[in-house]
Each structure stands twice: as structure tokens, then as C-alpha cells.
Write a protein that holds these residues in place. Structure first.
Motif, PDB file in Angstrom:
ATOM      1  N   GLU A  83       6.998 -20.016  -0.663  1.00 10.94           N
ATOM      2  CA  GLU A  83       7.244 -20.597  -1.983  1.00 10.94           C
ATOM      3  C   GLU A  83       7.356 -19.564  -3.098  1.00 10.94           C
ATOM      4  N   LEU A  84       6.629 -18.469  -2.978  1.00 13.39           N
ATOM      5  CA  LEU A  84       6.590 -17.475  -4.057  1.00 13.39           C
ATOM      6  C   LEU A  84       7.234 -16.149  -3.674  1.00 13.39           C
ATOM      7  N   GLY A  85       7.588 -16.018  -2.402  1.00 12.08           N
ATOM      8  CA  GLY A  85       8.364 -14.858  -1.978  1.00 12.08           C
ATOM      9  C   GLY A  85       7.581 -13.687  -1.443  1.00 12.08           C
ATOM     10  N   ARG A  86       6.275 -13.629  -1.709  1.00  3.71           N
ATOM     11  CA  ARG A  86       5.516 -12.455  -1.297  1.00  3.71           C
ATOM     12  C   ARG A  86       4.028 -12.659  -1.579  1.00  3.71           C
ATOM     13  N   VAL A  87       3.229 -11.737  -1.105  1.00  6.13           N
ATOM     14  CA  VAL A  87       1.818 -11.633  -1.477  1.00  6.13           C
ATOM     15  C   VAL A  87       1.551 -10.168  -1.773  1.00  6.13           C
ATOM     16  N   ASP A  88       1.126  -9.882  -3.000  1.00  7.89           N
ATOM     17  CA  ASP A  88       0.905  -8.508  -3.421  1.00  7.89           C
ATOM     18  C   ASP A  88      -0.573  -8.136  -3.503  1.00  7.89           C
ATOM     19  N   ILE A  89      -1.404  -9.114  -3.848  1.00  6.87           N
ATOM     20  CA  ILE A  89      -2.811  -8.865  -4.155  1.00  6.87           C
ATOM     21  C   ILE A  89      -3.647  -9.936  -3.471  1.00  6.87           C
ATOM     22  N   ALA A  90      -4.789  -9.538  -2.930  1.00  9.29           N
ATOM     23  CA  ALA A  90      -5.720 -10.511  -2.361  1.00  9.29           C
ATOM     24  C   ALA A  90      -7.127 -10.146  -2.793  1.00  9.29           C
ATOM     25  N   VAL A  91      -7.852 -11.137  -3.301  1.00  7.33           N
ATOM     26  CA  VAL A  91      -9.215 -10.932  -3.781  1.00  7.33           C
ATOM     27  C   VAL A  91     -10.142 -11.879  -3.024  1.00  7.33           C
ATOM     28  N   SER A  92     -11.070 -11.318  -2.261  1.00  2.76           N
ATOM     29  CA  SER A  92     -11.997 -12.112  -1.464  1.00  2.76           C
ATOM     30  C   SER A  92     -13.279 -12.353  -2.256  1.00  2.76           C
ATOM     31  N   MET A 132       2.043  -7.251   3.099  1.00  4.66           N
ATOM     32  CA  MET A 132       1.895  -6.093   2.211  1.00  4.66           C
ATOM     33  C   MET A 132       2.516  -4.845   2.834  1.00  4.66           C
ATOM     34  N   ARG A 133       2.237  -4.622   4.090  1.00  3.24           N
ATOM     35  CA  ARG A 133       2.719  -3.401   4.741  1.00  3.24           C
ATOM     36  C   ARG A 133       4.240  -3.417   4.856  1.00  3.24           C
ATOM     37  N   ARG A 134       4.790  -4.600   5.058  1.00  2.71           N
ATOM     38  CA  ARG A 134       6.247  -4.712   5.162  1.00  2.71           C
ATOM     39  C   ARG A 134       6.922  -4.302   3.851  1.00  2.71           C
ATOM     40  N   ARG A 135       6.271  -4.653   2.726  1.00  8.84           N
ATOM     41  CA  ARG A 135       6.836  -4.352   1.407  1.00  8.84           C
ATOM     42  C   ARG A 135       6.358  -3.006   0.862  1.00  8.84           C
ATOM     43  N   LYS A 136       5.458  -2.332   1.617  1.00  3.63           N
ATOM     44  CA  LYS A 136       4.912  -1.034   1.190  1.00  3.63           C
ATOM     45  C   LYS A 136       4.160  -1.129  -0.133  1.00  3.63           C
ATOM     46  N   PHE A 137       3.482  -2.258  -0.302  1.00  4.09           N
ATOM     47  CA  PHE A 137       2.646  -2.430  -1.497  1.00  4.09           C
ATOM     48  C   PHE A 137       1.580  -3.485  -1.230  1.00  4.09           C
ATOM     49  N   GLY A 138       0.357  -3.179  -1.627  1.00  2.00           N
ATOM     50  CA  GLY A 138      -0.696  -4.178  -1.501  1.00  2.00           C
ATOM     51  C   GLY A 138      -1.968  -3.736  -2.203  1.00  2.00           C
ATOM     52  N   GLU A 175      -6.709   3.273   6.818  1.00  2.00           N
ATOM     53  CA  GLU A 175      -5.683   2.933   7.795  1.00  2.00           C
ATOM     54  C   GLU A 175      -4.368   2.505   7.156  1.00  2.00           C
ATOM     55  N   CYS A 176      -4.462   1.844   6.006  1.00  2.00           N
ATOM     56  CA  CYS A 176      -3.266   1.242   5.416  1.00  2.00           C
ATOM     57  C   CYS A 176      -2.744   1.987   4.193  1.00  2.00           C
ATOM     58  N   GLY A 177      -3.441   3.042   3.789  1.00  2.00           N
ATOM     59  CA  GLY A 177      -2.961   3.833   2.663  1.00  2.00           C
ATOM     60  C   GLY A 177      -1.538   4.337   2.835  1.00  2.00           C
ATOM     61  N   PRO A 178      -1.164   4.821   4.017  1.00  2.00           N
ATOM     62  CA  PRO A 178       0.217   5.288   4.198  1.00  2.00           C
ATOM     63  C   PRO A 178       1.269   4.204   3.985  1.00  2.00           C
ATOM     64  N   ASP A 179       0.843   2.938   4.022  1.00  2.00           N
ATOM     65  CA  ASP A 179       1.766   1.826   3.794  1.00  2.00           C
ATOM     66  C   ASP A 179       1.733   1.339   2.350  1.00  2.00           C
ATOM     67  N   GLY A 180       1.092   2.097   1.458  1.00  2.00           N
ATOM     68  CA  GLY A 180       1.067   1.711   0.057  1.00  2.00           C
ATOM     69  C   GLY A 180       0.039   0.650  -0.285  1.00  2.00           C
ATOM     70  N   MET A 236      -2.681   0.876 -13.279  1.00  2.00           N
ATOM     71  CA  MET A 236      -3.723   1.774 -13.785  1.00  2.00           C
ATOM     72  C   MET A 236      -4.643   2.247 -12.673  1.00  2.00           C
ATOM     73  N   GLY A 237      -4.809   1.427 -11.627  1.00  2.00           N
ATOM     74  CA  GLY A 237      -5.702   1.788 -10.541  1.00  2.00           C
ATOM     75  C   GLY A 237      -5.001   2.181  -9.262  1.00  2.00           C
ATOM     76  N   LYS A 238      -3.746   2.582  -9.357  1.00  2.00           N
ATOM     77  CA  LYS A 238      -2.943   2.808  -8.156  1.00  2.00           C
ATOM     78  C   LYS A 238      -3.408   3.989  -7.310  1.00  2.00           C
ATOM     79  N   PHE A 239      -4.220   4.893  -7.890  1.00  2.00           N
ATOM     80  CA  PHE A 239      -4.692   6.057  -7.140  1.00  2.00           C
ATOM     81  C   PHE A 239      -6.180   5.928  -6.795  1.00  2.00           C
ATOM     82  N   VAL A 240      -6.683   4.701  -6.842  1.00  2.00           N
ATOM     83  CA  VAL A 240      -8.087   4.426  -6.503  1.00  2.00           C
ATOM     84  C   VAL A 240      -8.110   3.586  -5.233  1.00  2.00           C
TER      85      VAL A 240
END
Length: 254
Positions: A83-92, A132-138, A175-180, A236-240
């Protein structure tokens, strides 16, 4: 509110009917992100949060979903992508905090806390990571709590689960840092929120003690935690990544 890198993103927030989860969901909505929110049983609560988000001009999906139900979570994430095309962020944000001396905790008690707190975080992670890994962002965020570093009496199962959640964040970060994909934990301190009285004996006295002793001399709010989530999920937090961020008024300094 303008937050770099969040407008148009899609954020999934669990346990979003009240308290921290609700504040996080609405903070993302105010920043222009579309939201997908869950609650364990109260459909009216999460639909009210979704309605408030829609009034801010973003799309919102609300679903009653048991965070420990792998099939249900996978179905919800599939719906979000459809419905929304993607998932970029997940907060548990799913969590229970029963107050039990260690010699009174049964194996069933132990398993329920581990499954609810840590298991739900793992299930959410596995559901969103392929997208997330498919889009190289998460951006993955886990509400680990101060229990992830400092033990509390009569909370052995909760402390173990919260340690595990930050361990999961670090493992995903590596493990997933290389995938963004970044993964971080947040440790809220004492907040002025609705609490289960059975989980917090002597709550009024505890609040007074906190307000008298923490360096900032006040309780925090759910919005304080939501702001931390905005930072970690935004540009702002992309390198954390692999970090445990304390939001506690100085109660613990590490």
C-alpha cells in the motif's frame, strides 16, 4: 516539523496505542513520514492515533497485531509495502515489565517476557530487513530501556530481555551496515506516562525520589524519547549505529 530525511519515509511502530509508541508514531507523522502502527488488542486506540496522523497529511495504517506472531507481522509488513511502497524505519516498542523476585519467576513467566520483549523485536527485524536491504536503506530502533545496562531488582527476566535487545541492535548494525541499514537502541529513563501499577510498586514515591535526585530534577516525557527516535532515524543520525542512547535526565551517565 522539518526533520531532514524523514518526509515521505514509511515508519513501522509497534505498541503505538499509548505512551512512547504513540509519541513516536505522531512525531514521525509530524515530520512527514507515513506510519504503520500496531497495538496488541485495543483497535480503537491505535485507530485514534492513525486518525491523528492522517489529519497531519500523511498516510497511516493501523492494525491489531501480536508482536510475537510471526505470520501476522509478516502479513502486516507485506501490506505496508503493497500500500505504501516500502518500509524505511521500524521501531520496536513492545514490552512488558512484571515485578517478580527471581526465585518466584517460573519458566513460563520467563519465557513470556523474553518472547514479548526480545522475541517481538526479532520478529519485526526479520520482517522488515529484506525490504530495507533491497533498497539499501533502513533504520531499526529498539526500545531497550535502562535495563539494557543497569540491572533492577525483581526484574531478572526483563533485564535479560533488554540486554538482549541491545545485543540484537549491535548484531544487526554489524551485519547489515554494508546494506545501508543502521540499528540502535534507546534507553528511556523515568517518564511521566501511564504505567501498570502492578509492575511499579511505590510509583509515587519513586517519582518523587527521581525528581529530587536526577540532575535535571524532573521526569521525562514520551516526546523526549520520540525526539531521540527522530534523530536516529533521520539524516542527522545516519552515521550512528550499534549505539545505546540514554534519554534519562542524567540519572545514568555512561
Amino acid at each position: 516539523m522539518e526533520v531532514p530525511g524523514l518526509k515521505g519515509r514509511v515508519a513501522v511502530i509497534t505498541a503505538a496505542g499509548q505512551n512512547i509508541g504513540k509519541a513516536v508514531a505522531l512525531a514521525f507523522a509530524r515530520a512527514g513520514a507515513h506510519i504503520v502502527i500496531t497495538g496488541g488488542s485495543d483497535a480503537a486506540k491505535i485507530e485514534a492515533v492513525a486518525g491523528e496522523a492522517r489529519s497531519l497529511g500523511v498516510e497511516a495504517i493501523a492494525s491489531v497485531c501480536d508482536g510475537t506472531d510471526e505470520a501476522a507481522m509478516n502479513a502486516l509488513i507485506g501490506r505496508a509495502v503493497a500500500e505504501l511502497g516500502r518500509v524505511d524505519i521500524a521501531v520496536s516498542c513492545v514490552g512488558i515489565r512484571p515485578h517478580q523476585p527471581i526465585d518466584e519467576i517460573t519458566l513460563r513467566d520467563w519465557q513470556k517476557v523474553i518472547d514479548t520483549n526480545l522475541g517481538s523485536a526479532f520478529i519485526l527485524t526479520q520482517a522488515v530487513l529484506p525490504h530495507m536491504r533491497r533498497r539499501k536503506f533502513g533504520r531499526l530502533l529498539y526500545m531497550a530501556g535502562t535495563d539494557a545496562l543497569f540491572p533492577l531488582a525483581n526484574r531478572a527476566h526483563v533485564v535479560a530481555a533488554k540486554h538482549g535487545m541491545h545485543g540484537l541492535a549491535k548484531a544487526v548494525a554489524l551485519e547489515c551496515g554494508p546494506d545501508g541499514v543502521t540499528a540502535n537502541s534507546i534507553a528511556p529513563g523515568w517518564l511521566d506516562t501511564d504505567r501498570n501499577a502492578a509492575w511499579y510498586p511505590d510509583l509515587a514515591e519513586t517519582y518523587e525520589h527521581v525528581k529530587a535526585t536526577v540532575p535535571l530534577r524532573t521526569l521525562g516525557t514520551a516526546e523526549d524519547v520520540a525526539n531521540a527516535c527522530l534523530y536516529l532515524a533521520s539524516d542527522m543520525g545516519k552515521f550512528v549505529t550499534g549505539h545505546l542512547l540514554h534519554v534519562n535526565g542524567g540519572e545514568f551517565m555512561v
